[in-house]
Scaffold this active site. Structure first.
Site, PDB file in Angstrom:
ATOM      1  N   TYR A 294       0.845  -1.204   0.000  1.00  0.00           N
ATOM      2  CA  TYR A 294       0.000   0.000   0.000  1.00  0.00           C
ATOM      3  C   TYR A 294       0.882   1.256   0.000  1.00  0.00           C
ATOM      4  CZ  TYR A 294      -3.488   3.264   2.085  1.00  0.00           C
ATOM      5  OH  TYR A 294      -4.327   4.307   2.375  1.00  0.00           O
TER       6      TYR A 294
ATOM      7  N   LYS B  61       1.161   4.079  -2.861  1.00  0.00           N
ATOM      8  CA  LYS B  61       0.841   5.500  -2.631  1.00  0.00           C
ATOM      9  C   LYS B  61       2.042   6.382  -3.013  1.00  0.00           C
ATOM     10  CE  LYS B  61      -3.432   5.216  -1.280  1.00  0.00           C
ATOM     11  NZ  LYS B  61      -4.500   5.631  -2.181  1.00  0.00           N
TER      12      LYS B  61
HETATM   13  C1  AKB Z   1      -4.802   2.401   6.558  1.00  0.00           C
HETATM   14  O1  AKB Z   1      -4.732   2.202   7.787  1.00  0.00           O
HETATM   15  O2  AKB Z   1      -4.366   1.626   5.699  1.00  0.00           O
HETATM   16  C2  AKB Z   1      -5.418   3.707   6.100  1.00  0.00           C
HETATM   17  C3  AKB Z   1      -4.408   4.784   5.924  1.00  0.00           C
HETATM   18  C4  AKB Z   1      -3.850   5.484   7.093  1.00  0.00           C
HETATM   19  O3  AKB Z   1      -4.055   5.098   4.825  1.00  0.00           O
HETATM   20  N1  AKB Z   1      -6.425   4.115   7.032  1.00  0.00           N
END
Ligand code: AKB
Length: 303
Positions: free
Chosen positions: A130, A134
């Protein structure tokens, strides 16, 4: 508002999507805000405005639908969050990256203004797929702005706390789950350690920040990667104490799991001077105001 503004929210069934869609409909008129997702329309959006079943990975269908609807602005929210992404990194990468690039290409061809959310996860980009997606996504946004002039804008959301929709598979989800346990009079088993401090924000502030950023004059947007926005920062123990002030019987236990490792890499606080200076960002909710409002609103819903 420009007469022809027509908005498409992609990923409208998610935690941010539902509340952002409702706020955009209040502001721009229900008929001008199309909500879409691959899953079925959530109850909270039913009969509040137009709905489309759309998959951001099917670029051709998405593109023709955007032309047919005369869309001028897109909020591209579809993504796999940090904890879920670790279960199938390739799948998370595909949705988070191909989804964004598909929409950037359409925005470029159709001259559409675009919002895409980044996250505090970029401060530790390699600890999750993730975070990688990003960080890479922010670079793609800058690239499409520099090379093709796409008017793309982005915020790095902290953990978001909301009562209308549950978060889906993030590391900060405990800060929503805990309220449901408190009201159901259950002991809350927290998956992070009591002293894990993370940046957080109440959903009304996140929605306000998003719309304010999108409405700012283009010359005020100096940062085409993504803006940090901050509101509050707390630990599970501090949140628990604050809720206990309203629910004296409430109890908690701490059983850290795999999400602790992710949280340990994320910052405890973020600075948002750039957002304050460029487009006037100011949060409204602190911890006590947020806890009070969450408990009142959730109690209303559960009654
Ligand atoms: C997550 O915990 O993955 C999200 C974020 C902080 O991007 N809430």
């Amino acid at each position: 508002m420009n007469e022809q503004t027509k908005i498409l929210v992609i990923g409208a069934a998610g935690q941010i999507g539902v509340e952002l869609t409702l706020a955009l409909r209040r502001k721009y008129g229900a008929e001008n805000v199309f909500a879409s997702d691959v899953v079925k329309e959530p109850k909270a959006l039913k009969e509040t405005g137009p709905w489309q079943n759309l998959d951001v990975l099917r670029a051709d269908i998405l593109h023709s639908r955007i032309i047919r609807l005369g869309i001028t602005e897109i909020y591209m929210l579809a993504a796999t969050l940090s904890a879920t992404g670790e279960q199938d990194p390739r799948k998370a990468w595909k949705l988070n990256m191909d989804g964004l690039i598909n929409v950037l290409d359409i925005a470029r061809e159709e001259k559409i203004k675009l919002f895409w959310p980044s996250s505090i996860a970029v401060h530790a980009p390699t600890s999750t797929v993730y975070g990688i997606s990003k960080a890479a996504g922010e670079c793609w946004c800058q690239y499409y702005f520099d090379k093709y002039g796409v008017d793309v804008r982005s915020l790095r959301y902290p953990g978001l706390i909301s009562y209308k929709t549950q978060p889906g598979g993030g590391t900060t989800d405990y800060a929503v789950d805990i309220f449901h346990s408190a009201l159901e009079k259950k002991v809350y088993k927290c998956f992070l350690k009591e002293d894990t401090r993370l940046p957080m924000m109440y959903m009304p502030d996140a929605v306000r920040a998003t719309i304010r950023l999108m409405e700012a004059a283009p010359e005020r947007i100096e940062n085409r990667m993504s803006y940090d926005v901050s509101a509050m920062s707390f630990t599970p123990a501090e949140l628990y104490e604050s809720i206990k002030g309203f629910c004296p019987e409430f109890q908690i236990s701490y059983e850290p799991d795999h999400r602790q490792r992710i949280a340990d890499t994320w910052p405890a606080t973020v600075g948002d001077l750039e957002a304050r200076e460029d487009w006037g960002w100011r949060p409204e909710y602190n911890l006590t105001m947020m806890v009070n409002d969450m408990l009142v609103k959730l109690e209303d819903i559960k009654m």
